[in-house]
Design a protein around this motif. Sequence first.
Motif, PDB file in Angstrom:
ATOM      1  N   MET A 598     -44.304  74.228  40.767  1.00  0.00           N
ATOM      2  CA  MET A 598     -45.216  75.122  41.501  1.00  0.00           C
ATOM      3  C   MET A 598     -46.544  75.239  40.756  1.00  0.00           C
ATOM      4  SD  MET A 598     -44.543  79.008  42.805  1.00  0.00           S
ATOM      5  CE  MET A 598     -44.699  79.752  41.190  1.00  0.00           C
ATOM      6  N   GLU A 599     -46.497  75.480  39.452  1.00  0.00           N
ATOM      7  CA  GLU A 599     -47.737  75.630  38.684  1.00  0.00           C
ATOM      8  C   GLU A 599     -48.542  74.325  38.690  1.00  0.00           C
ATOM      9  OE1 GLU A 599     -46.045  79.019  35.568  1.00  0.00           O
ATOM     10  OE2 GLU A 599     -46.543  77.007  34.838  1.00  0.00           O
ATOM     11  N   LYS A 600     -47.834  73.218  38.585  1.00  0.00           N
ATOM     12  CA  LYS A 600     -48.516  71.913  38.592  1.00  0.00           C
ATOM     13  C   LYS A 600     -49.251  71.702  39.915  1.00  0.00           C
ATOM     14  CE  LYS A 600     -47.266  66.970  38.412  1.00  0.00           C
ATOM     15  NZ  LYS A 600     -47.387  66.650  39.822  1.00  0.00           N
ATOM     16  N   ASN A 601     -48.573  71.972  41.024  1.00  0.00           N
ATOM     17  CA  ASN A 601     -49.204  71.752  42.336  1.00  0.00           C
ATOM     18  C   ASN A 601     -50.415  72.652  42.535  1.00  0.00           C
ATOM     19  OD1 ASN A 601     -47.319  69.819  42.975  1.00  0.00           O
ATOM     20  ND2 ASN A 601     -45.986  71.215  44.114  1.00  0.00           N
ATOM     21  N   ILE A 602     -50.299  73.907  42.103  1.00  0.00           N
ATOM     22  CA  ILE A 602     -51.430  74.841  42.242  1.00  0.00           C
ATOM     23  C   ILE A 602     -52.635  74.322  41.457  1.00  0.00           C
ATOM     24  CG2 ILE A 602     -52.256  77.154  41.618  1.00  0.00           C
ATOM     25  CD1 ILE A 602     -49.357  78.134  42.109  1.00  0.00           C
ATOM     26  N   LEU A 603     -52.385  73.927  40.236  1.00  0.00           N
ATOM     27  CA  LEU A 603     -53.488  73.525  39.349  1.00  0.00           C
ATOM     28  C   LEU A 603     -54.090  72.180  39.766  1.00  0.00           C
ATOM     29  CD1 LEU A 603     -51.727  74.664  36.069  1.00  0.00           C
ATOM     30  CD2 LEU A 603     -53.786  75.701  37.071  1.00  0.00           C
ATOM     31  N   GLU A 604     -53.243  71.222  40.147  1.00  0.00           N
ATOM     32  CA  GLU A 604     -53.784  69.912  40.564  1.00  0.00           C
ATOM     33  C   GLU A 604     -54.561  70.024  41.865  1.00  0.00           C
ATOM     34  OE1 GLU A 604     -50.721  66.696  38.500  1.00  0.00           O
ATOM     35  OE2 GLU A 604     -50.611  67.041  40.676  1.00  0.00           O
ATOM     36  N   THR A 605     -54.104  70.891  42.755  1.00  0.00           N
ATOM     37  CA  THR A 605     -54.824  71.087  44.014  1.00  0.00           C
ATOM     38  C   THR A 605     -56.253  71.570  43.753  1.00  0.00           C
ATOM     39  OG1 THR A 605     -52.762  71.634  45.131  1.00  0.00           O
ATOM     40  CG2 THR A 605     -54.772  72.325  46.224  1.00  0.00           C
ATOM     41  N   HIS A 606     -56.439  72.285  42.657  1.00  0.00           N
ATOM     42  CA  HIS A 606     -57.773  72.802  42.337  1.00  0.00           C
ATOM     43  C   HIS A 606     -58.470  71.953  41.280  1.00  0.00           C
ATOM     44  CE1 HIS A 606     -56.048  76.180  44.533  1.00  0.00           C
ATOM     45  NE2 HIS A 606     -57.314  76.574  44.748  1.00  0.00           N
ATOM     46  N   VAL A 685     -46.984  88.149  34.217  1.00  0.00           N
ATOM     47  CA  VAL A 685     -45.568  88.377  34.510  1.00  0.00           C
ATOM     48  C   VAL A 685     -45.207  87.654  35.804  1.00  0.00           C
ATOM     49  CG1 VAL A 685     -43.812  90.138  35.025  1.00  0.00           C
ATOM     50  CG2 VAL A 685     -45.621  90.602  33.337  1.00  0.00           C
ATOM     51  N   LYS A 686     -44.128  86.893  35.783  1.00  0.00           N
ATOM     52  CA  LYS A 686     -43.740  86.088  36.946  1.00  0.00           C
ATOM     53  C   LYS A 686     -43.474  86.940  38.182  1.00  0.00           C
ATOM     54  CE  LYS A 686     -41.806  82.089  34.550  1.00  0.00           C
ATOM     55  NZ  LYS A 686     -40.585  81.311  34.239  1.00  0.00           N
ATOM     56  N   GLY A 687     -42.960  88.147  37.974  1.00  0.00           N
ATOM     57  CA  GLY A 687     -42.665  89.012  39.099  1.00  0.00           C
ATOM     58  C   GLY A 687     -43.910  89.366  39.883  1.00  0.00           C
ATOM     59  N   LYS A 688     -45.068  89.364  39.225  1.00  0.00           N
ATOM     60  CA  LYS A 688     -46.321  89.698  39.908  1.00  0.00           C
ATOM     61  C   LYS A 688     -47.196  88.458  40.064  1.00  0.00           C
ATOM     62  CE  LYS A 688     -46.304  94.345  37.913  1.00  0.00           C
ATOM     63  NZ  LYS A 688     -47.015  95.314  37.029  1.00  0.00           N
ATOM     64  N   PHE A 689     -46.539  87.324  39.934  1.00  0.00           N
ATOM     65  CA  PHE A 689     -47.313  86.074  39.908  1.00  0.00           C
ATOM     66  C   PHE A 689     -47.916  85.740  41.278  1.00  0.00           C
ATOM     67  CE2 PHE A 689     -47.636  81.492  40.450  1.00  0.00           C
ATOM     68  CZ  PHE A 689     -48.317  81.122  39.319  1.00  0.00           C
ATOM     69  N   ASP A 690     -49.182  85.389  41.283  1.00  0.00           N
ATOM     70  CA  ASP A 690     -49.781  84.775  42.468  1.00  0.00           C
ATOM     71  C   ASP A 690     -50.780  83.758  41.969  1.00  0.00           C
ATOM     72  OD1 ASP A 690     -52.719  85.671  42.917  1.00  0.00           O
ATOM     73  OD2 ASP A 690     -51.662  87.543  42.395  1.00  0.00           O
ATOM     74  N   GLN A 691     -51.022  82.745  42.776  1.00  0.00           N
ATOM     75  CA  GLN A 691     -51.816  81.619  42.290  1.00  0.00           C
ATOM     76  C   GLN A 691     -53.252  82.026  41.988  1.00  0.00           C
ATOM     77  OE1 GLN A 691     -51.492  78.833  45.619  1.00  0.00           O
ATOM     78  NE2 GLN A 691     -53.704  79.061  45.905  1.00  0.00           N
ATOM     79  N   GLY A 692     -53.746  83.025  42.699  1.00  0.00           N
ATOM     80  CA  GLY A 692     -55.114  83.470  42.442  1.00  0.00           C
ATOM     81  C   GLY A 692     -55.259  83.992  41.022  1.00  0.00           C
ATOM     82  N   THR A 693     -54.271  84.786  40.563  1.00  0.00           N
ATOM     83  CA  THR A 693     -54.319  85.328  39.201  1.00  0.00           C
ATOM     84  C   THR A 693     -54.304  84.203  38.170  1.00  0.00           C
ATOM     85  OG1 THR A 693     -53.132  87.283  39.960  1.00  0.00           O
ATOM     86  CG2 THR A 693     -53.157  86.864  37.584  1.00  0.00           C
ATOM     87  N   LEU A 694     -53.422  83.240  38.403  1.00  0.00           N
ATOM     88  CA  LEU A 694     -53.321  82.118  37.457  1.00  0.00           C
ATOM     89  C   LEU A 694     -54.635  81.348  37.396  1.00  0.00           C
ATOM     90  CD1 LEU A 694     -51.575  80.337  35.578  1.00  0.00           C
ATOM     91  CD2 LEU A 694     -50.958  79.001  37.598  1.00  0.00           C
ATOM     92  N   LEU A 695     -55.204  80.999  38.573  1.00  0.00           N
ATOM     93  CA  LEU A 695     -56.438  80.205  38.597  1.00  0.00           C
ATOM     94  C   LEU A 695     -57.606  80.968  37.981  1.00  0.00           C
ATOM     95  CD1 LEU A 695     -56.078  78.611  42.147  1.00  0.00           C
ATOM     96  CD2 LEU A 695     -56.045  77.392  39.962  1.00  0.00           C
ATOM     97  N   GLU A 696     -57.699  82.261  38.293  1.00  0.00           N
ATOM     98  CA  GLU A 696     -58.790  83.063  37.734  1.00  0.00           C
ATOM     99  C   GLU A 696     -58.692  83.118  36.215  1.00  0.00           C
ATOM    100  OE1 GLU A 696     -58.545  86.844  39.586  1.00  0.00           O
ATOM    101  OE2 GLU A 696     -59.128  86.088  41.566  1.00  0.00           O
TER     102      GLU A 696
END
Length: 703
Positions: A598-606, A685-696
């Motif tokens: 999941m993390e790989k796909n989010i990051l490669e997409t961007h 925290v994974k429980g509050k994880f969303d791709q926007g937070t990770l990318l930001e």
Amino acid sequence: MTVKQKYLDIFTREAEEHLQILRKGLLALEKEDFSAGRIHELLRSGHTLKGSARLVGLEELGQVAHLIEDIFKSLETGERSINPELIDVLFLGTDAVEALIAQAHSEGDISVNVEQVLTALETGTMPESRSVSNAPGKENSDHIELETVRTSVVKLDQLVNLMGEILISQRLFDERGRNLRGLMGCLETFMGGLRKAENYRTVKGILDNFSQLSAELDRDTVQLEYLVRELHGSAMELRMLPLSAITEDLEVMARSLAREQGKILQLDIIGKEVELDRMMLEALKPMLLHMLRNAVDHGLESPEERQRAKKTPVGRIELTARYELGLVRLVMRDDGNGIDPVTIRRIAQERGVISAEEARLMSDEEAVYLILRPGFSTREFITDVSGRGVGMDVVKSNIDRVKGNLVIHSTPGQGTEMILHLPLTMAVINSLAIDCEGETYAVPLHYVTEILRLREEDIFTQGAREVVRVRDRMLPLFDLATLLGIPRQASTNHLQRITVMVLNFREQQVAFTISESYGTQELVAKNLGKQLKRVRFFSGATILADGTPALIMSVPDLFTASIQGSGTHLRKDFASHREKSRKGNLLVVDDSITTRTMEKNILETHGFSVTLAVSGEDALEKLRSGKFDLMISDVEMPGISGFELTRRVRSMENTQDLPVIIVSSLASDEHRRTGIEVGAQAYIVKGKFDQGTLLETVEALIG
């Protein structure tokens, strides 16, 4: 056993069959009316005995067989008629053949009255004495029969096939021994840390016993390997026959065809003693038959045409055979018309074999291979000899089946040279084991030129296709996985070098991308069976030394597919990789495949380039060999934790400034504090994880 003795034994077995045919046929002639078919069968046996005897140096036996053949020839043409005395004379001749074979085995202990037999055969009159030798009659022939045993070819093939299975089992046994030694080493290392533990000495004693058993197993394995190899080699020898086993019919056919067409032929065959597997000879015979027929029919000119071309009236065809680099090399060369590539190209276009565009792009060297296309012929009309476009197609099909190679050189007006490279046997092949997108294959080694590791600067574009430079030659480049229709597993995001296998076929070289090569192995080849014999790209199957099943690749199929196939787009892949690298190279560490993916796909997409690690130890290894802009890590993983990984990253000189984001399901303040203390810049925290937070967070740290 000497080579001479070996050939003598082979001849003896063959002669016994023909003697049986002759004696059975003579008995039938006494009881039945004249039969042209039976006479012709007896004539063939006499003829074969003559040729084979002379081949092994039994000249006197050859003379006797020659006169026997003459008698049957005169009976066939009606020049003489059968009568009881002539049958007696012929029986005398067969007795003489048997006695001469016994004489050859006795090395001179037995004398044969050859002159008396020859006179009887020439005159058709029985001599006063019917004894042809001082051989001790039946007792001596019994001795010869006990030295040889007849068996069916089917049983022989079953024996060789079973020996191949035993060879495979022995290699697997060897591999299991290696695995056992590896486990013993691991256990010994583990025991090193338990010296003060309870019952250490007892466990160490058991380990020592295992070590001794392993050593004895190794010794037995070596002995077993030696015996199995010896046995397999002996079984294979049973199927080996000299080339002469098939050349006699070829010579007769060529001579007859030349005479029918009013041509004068001199056919020289050199290397008749070269031995091949019986099954290889079975495949080779129709190949040579059609090549020879083509040479006589299409190649050689009539005596008048040759004289007008300032050639001798006698057309020459030479067939030579010899061993070369573990293969058999056969060269058929004639001094006839040669193949005119202009004519071939024109006819192929007229008959729709190739398009006008293909004809325009095809070189003269490539055009001569059009004669191998199914249905192609330069004849305007069909005869019983040629015109159907079948002969050379048979040659091509059989070459592909036996994993051979055919090279054609021709000069118009001067002649044609066809070079065949064939394995000695179809049962055992030397091969290169390769991996292509997770699938393992075996490639016959004689097709492999080299394995290369290429960078982007080694790849060029010519026309619409990518090529690679190999020793100042530009070779077309194809993706093996795409040709085989295998889904790509490996991401091109980490593209730095690619592995390429260069194959050769018909003097052409083509490079194919592969994932990895595992080295060379001697393999026992198995057929795919009738159900799968038309499967494209594969000609057989095998078991590798480690027990992995693998398909054997058909290199001719790969070359055929590459003509119509699209090339690679590696330069585009390299460019895409560079673009992603400019935005950032990220290392994602997590033991969960779901989180990693999941993390790989989010990051490669961007637009980020992502490398994955499955543990803290794996991440440290990748950090040592690669350069990254940021690391994202889980905390709870097998081995070292994400906290320990971050602490070590901070202590390493080349990564001490590397930004680290921890993504974990541990949500307490204490865990967050620990993450910051060991050196992480962010904690998600994974429980509050969303791709926007990770990318930001990623862009805030390296943007």
